[in-house]
Design an enzyme around this catalytic site. Structure first.
Site, short mmCIF file in Angstrom:
data_model
loop_
_atom_site.label_atom_id
_atom_site.label_comp_id
_atom_site.label_asym_id
_atom_site.label_seq_id
_atom_site.Cartn_x
_atom_site.Cartn_y
_atom_site.Cartn_z
N HIS A 261 -7.36 0.31 -2.74
CA HIS A 261 -6.66 -0.21 -3.90
C HIS A 261 -5.71 0.84 -4.48
CE1 HIS A 261 -8.38 -4.14 -4.44
NE2 HIS A 261 -9.63 -3.68 -4.44
N CYS A 330 -1.18 -1.60 -1.68
CA CYS A 330 -0.22 -2.56 -2.25
C CYS A 330 0.93 -1.84 -2.97
CB CYS A 330 -0.92 -3.48 -3.24
SG CYS A 330 -2.21 -4.49 -2.51
N ARG A 339 3.48 -3.98 0.94
CA ARG A 339 2.57 -2.93 1.36
C ARG A 339 3.31 -1.59 1.49
NH1 ARG A 339 -0.10 -6.39 -0.04
NH2 ARG A 339 -1.83 -7.47 1.01
#
Length: 362
Positions: A261, A330, A339
């Site tokens: 993340h 991300c 991405r």
């Protein structure tokens, strides 16, 4: 002395001298020596003593006075007039009304009002029609009720959104850091005790530690990229399933692909965009340290671009098979539209028995 003086009479002292022949001057002198006792003589002897004449006051010269009441006001009404502004024009009826407003025609106290007071009105019994009318007037209109309902919905929605943002940006990080820290401690304890042997790992199972010294990142690496089992718990996931399966660091050739993340849930990859060429990336396992150096990056690409995980990624700059590492996350921040890719090449494999590599010592 050379001054003239009257002759003395024989046998008479100087103090008892006589002024004979002095005439009117002598008589005046004698009268001056006596106390004044003038009394009027002749026809004015019986009159009162003299007093100075004071003319009567002229009304036209008095500075302040009360004007005489107009002829149209009766004598009884004139007694209640105390100043010019009290005289009300408009006839006798108008003056009587004004006198009543001031406290009565003859200055008496204010008469009690014949109109009922507010408390008397409220206490007086109402007819059924009047009671219904007042109850209907006090009841909110449909528009007011609708506006209140909409306002409450907006307030509730705003509170829920605020709670959700607080949960995502703060609480998920707190919880993920705690879970990741616990997993890292368990790994190190197991390595020291020798309970775990290298080999195949189950999805969600931690097997290594990722170090990025420049970003001060130390995070466990777990098998798989499941949000619930791996990523949302603050760990980094290894692409190990299906078409996205990548090699392990111990493989002689291959691409070791990792996902993490960038925001929330521990956000271990939030700042990997700051890595530059030559920055170290270290993977620590039970037996070895694998040291990589950052070589290139791809700032933006589609989430469906799985070629970045190939053994020789086409956009990485690598020309032949080797031992590579790929970090994916991300971008932009707080979205998952695109991405961000970072590649590195292994430069050292160091057994744990020889101690930590320089990248972790310096």
């Amino acid at each position: 002395m050379t001054a003239l003086r009257p002759e003395r009479e024989s046998g008479t002292s100087y103090g008892e001298q006589s002024y004979e022949g002095a005439g009117a001057l002598g008589e005046w002198y004698e009268e001056a020596q006596q106390p004044s006792s003038y009394e009027p003589q002749g026809p004015y002897a019986s009159q009162e003593p003299y007093e100075p004449y004071v003319p009567p006051a002229d009304d036209e010269t008095v500075a302040l006075r009360i004007p005489d009441p107009p002829e149209s006001i009766s004598a009884s009404e004139a007694s209640s007039v105390t100043r010019v502004s009290d005289v009300t024009p408009g006839g006798r009826a108008a003056r009587r009304k004004a006198a009543k407003r001031r406290g009565g025609r003859h200055g008496a106290g204010a008469r009690p009002s014949t109109e009922p007071a507010d408390d008397e009105e409220s206490s007086a019994p109402l007819s059924r029609v009047e009671a219904r009318r007042r109850a209907k007037a006090r009841k909110p209109s449909p528009g007011v009720l609708a506006s209140r309902a909409i306002g409450e919905v907006f307030i509730t929605t705003g509170v829920l959104m605020l709670l959700f943002v607080t949960y995502q940006l703060w609480w998920t990080n707190v919880r993920a850091h705690a879970q990741a820290g616990k997993e890292a401690s368990n790994l190190q304890e197991e390595w020291e005790s020798g309970k775990r042997a290298p080999g195949e790992f189950e999805p969600g199972q931690g097997f290594a530690l990722l170090h990025i010294p420049k970003l001060d990142v130390v995070v466990p690496i777990a098998e798989g990229v499941s949000n619930k089992k791996v990523l949302d718990r603050g760990m980094v996931g290894h692409y190990s399933e299906g078409a996205l399966k990548t090699a392990m660091p111990s493989a002689k050739t291959g691409n070791f692909g990792l996902a993490g993340h960038r925001n929330t849930h521990g956000e271990p990859f939030r700042y990997i965009n700051r890595l530059t060429k030559g920055d170290e990336i270290v993977v620590e396992t039970q037996d070895d340290y694998f040291v990589y150096k950052m070589t290139s990056s791809l700032p933006v690409t589609s989430p469906s671009n799985t070629s970045v995980l190939n053994p020789v990624p086409p956009q990485s700059g690598f020309k032949e098979p080797g031992r590579y590492i790929t970090l994916t996350t991300c971008t932009p921040e707080f979205t998952s539209k695109y991405r961000l890719i970072v590649w590195g090449k292994m430069v050292e494999e160091r057994p744990r028995s020889k101690g930590k590599p320089d990248a972790l010592v310096n």
